[in-house]
Write a protein that holds these residues in place. Structure first.
Motif: not given
Length: 77
Positions: A7-12, A65-70
């Motif tokens: 993902l791009e920085t903004q998305e993360i 999981k994506a929220i956790e890993e971000s």
């Protein structure tokens, strides 16, 4: 599965902000929806319904999981 590393920085950053006070309610909603979907899966008796619910549960789990890993990915960059 959402590959947070791609993902791009903004998305993360956007995913990571969902953990902040005030916005963390979204995470609570997603967790509740995941649990509700799991309960529906227990009582589903048609294969088509089982498949839809499995996909729904997987989508909620992937988002959580994506929220956790971000946070980890944001710190690493």
């Amino acid at each position: 599965m959402i590959n947070v590393n791609n993902l791009e920085t903004q998305e993360i950053t956007a995913l990571n902000r969902l953990r902040e006070p005030g916005l963390d309610k979204i995470v609570t909603i997603l967790q509740g929806e995941l649990e509700g979907t799991k309960q529906k899966l227990i009582y589903a008796n048609e294969m088509a319904q089982v498949h839809r619910l499995q996909g729904r549960a997987e989508a909620f789990a992937d988002l959580l999981k994506a929220i956790e890993e971000s946070q980890k990915v944001e710190k690493a960059r």
